[in-house]
Scaffold this active site. Structure first.
Site, PDB file in Angstrom:
ATOM      1  N   HIS A 138       0.852  -1.182   0.000  1.00 37.03           N
ATOM      2  CA  HIS A 138       0.000   0.000   0.000  1.00 37.03           C
ATOM      3  C   HIS A 138       0.891   1.236   0.000  1.00 37.03           C
ATOM      4  O   HIS A 138       2.119   1.146   0.112  1.00 37.03           O
ATOM      5  CB  HIS A 138      -0.935   0.001   1.204  1.00 37.03           C
ATOM      6  CG  HIS A 138      -2.151  -0.857   1.023  1.00 37.03           C
ATOM      7  ND1 HIS A 138      -3.081  -0.636   0.028  1.00 37.03           N
ATOM      8  CD2 HIS A 138      -2.593  -1.944   1.716  1.00 37.03           C
ATOM      9  CE1 HIS A 138      -4.039  -1.537   0.101  1.00 37.03           C
ATOM     10  NE2 HIS A 138      -3.761  -2.351   1.118  1.00 37.03           N
ATOM     11  N   ASP A 168       0.376   6.608  -4.533  1.00 36.38           N
ATOM     12  CA  ASP A 168      -0.769   6.264  -5.376  1.00 36.38           C
ATOM     13  C   ASP A 168      -1.058   7.347  -6.403  1.00 36.38           C
ATOM     14  O   ASP A 168      -1.257   7.071  -7.592  1.00 36.38           O
ATOM     15  CB  ASP A 168      -2.020   6.064  -4.514  1.00 36.38           C
ATOM     16  CG  ASP A 168      -2.018   4.740  -3.767  1.00 36.38           C
ATOM     17  OD1 ASP A 168      -1.066   3.964  -3.925  1.00 36.38           O
ATOM     18  OD2 ASP A 168      -2.978   4.487  -3.014  1.00 36.38           O
TER      19      ASP A 168
END
Length: 393
Positions: A138, A168
């Site tokens: 993540h 991200d």
């Protein structure tokens, strides 16, 4: 208005944030984006709170202007649908772990054979090669492994879990769009598409920027509160009397002079240029004393008319109401489909030729399935058969 990317047609297989944010930018700029979603395993973002009228606000924003086709990609008939779509689409965007699309018969080589001009973009945590290619991760993991987290935060408190997803968004989404559009330009010269491998960890590593350049060229290892821009100098945040915060970025002498004059401490200005850590820390302490003697409103008024690189830390609500952001029209009213609209963050890019108005919030799962299949030449009977067989949702 059609937008600068109106000629592009995108098949988007991605979920959650990185790929969908990339395709949101494309859709806002006029590209025709078709999301390919699983009917059995919906995008988890659809469930993310808070919800507006039973629709996730995040999903409604991130997937606006896109159509949705629900396909069970494990079925041969679904793969056949994709093969027909690929003939008339320019770009495939996917975010599975390496090898998944190949196992489905939808990898780059398979689809390139159908459309040699296809641009195929894969966004993944660690890229398509290397020992971590199959490893889960993540945003916080990518920032940790890229070195960025090692000098972000406070010396005593350690790294901070950032409130926004740097790897991200800045890594996967923005770098993905850059790579995709570069491939589009190359195709204009050659007529051929290509494969674009985007690793969020690679991209996060590139965000080390000046600290990375200094380490690689000179061996200077960055540490928390040890560099000019990470708390090692007066460039920092300061509390007002009631606990609100201000950002001070008065690096240049002219800005520092205005800051110190406003605080009635002109003698502090000379310390702003010092490279000695002890002098920088003394300056920080002096500035903190001055800020804590004043209320937030007083400080706002004090610096509003100055060009000193001093700004208040605003809440999201205050940011939306700020005259600068209002003038830039950073909020758009997006149709829900029932005659009402939802307030969303607008496309941040401004074009002299304009952008198309937002068409709709994120679509329901499979909302445009019949429409898309009819465009491909499927009859109503064939569509019903695909739905009965569970190929489409």
């Amino acid at each position: 208005m059609q937008g600068p990317l109106a000629s592009l047609k995108v098949l988007d297989f991605s979920t959650l944030l990185p790929g969908p944010f990339a395709s949101l930018l494309l859709a806002d700029m006029g590209a025709q984006v078709l999301r390919i979603e699983s009917p059995a395993r919906p995008d988890l973002l659809r469930e993310l709170p808070p919800h507006d009228r039973d629709v996730s606000a995040s999903h409604a924003w991130l997937n606006r202007n896109k159509r949705s086709l629900a396909l069970d990609l494990k079925q041969a008939e679904a793969v056949a649908v994709i093969h027909r779509l690929v003939r008339e689409h320019d770009i495939v965007l996917e975010q599975f772990r390496p090898g998944v699309m190949d196992r489905l018969g939808l990898g780059y080589e398979a689809l390139k054979a159908i459309n040699p001009g296809l641009i195929y973009v894969s966004i993944s945590g660690y890229g398509q090669t290397g020992p971590y290619r199959d490893r889960a991760g993540h945003d916080i993991n990518y920032l940790a492994l890229s070195g960025l987290a090692s000098y972000t935060g406070r010396r005593e408190g350690g790294p901070l879990p950032l409130a926004m997803q740097v790897a991200d968004v800045a890594g996967g989404s923005l770098h993905g769009v850059i790579g995709l559009l570069a491939a589009v330009i190359a195709r204009q010269q050659t007529g051929l598409g290509q494969y674009v491998d985007v690793s969020m960890t690679d991209c996060a590593f590139s965000l080390n920027a000046m600290a990375g350049a200094g380490f690689l060229a000179c061996g200077v290892t960055p540490a928390p509160e040890a560099q000019m821009l990470n708390g090692g100098s007066f460039y920092d945040y300061y509390r007002s009397r009631e606990g609100r915060w201000f950002s001070v970025g008065s690096l240049e002498p002219g800005f520092m002079g205005q800051l110190c004059e406003a605080l009635k401490r002109p003698e502090l200005a000379a310390s702003g240029l010092s490279s000695k850590p002890e002098e920088q820390q003394a300056l920080k302490q002096a500035l903190q004393v001055e800020f804590e003697q004043r209320d937030f409103a007083e400080l706002c008024s004090l610096f509003a008319a100055l060009d000193a690189c001093v700004e208040p830390v605003l809440s999201l609500g205050e940011a939306v109401g700020h005259p600068q952001l209002q003038a830039r029209q950073v909020v758009a009213q997006v149709p829900r489909g029932d005659g009402s609209t939802q307030a969303q963050m607008a496309c941040p890019l401004k074009f002299s030729g304009g952008l198309p108005a937002p068409r709709h919030i994120g679509a329901r799962l499979g909302e445009h399935g019949d429409e898309v299949l009819r465009e491909l030449g499927y009859s109503l009977e064939q569509i019903d058969q695909l739905r009965t067989a569970g190929v489409i949702g």
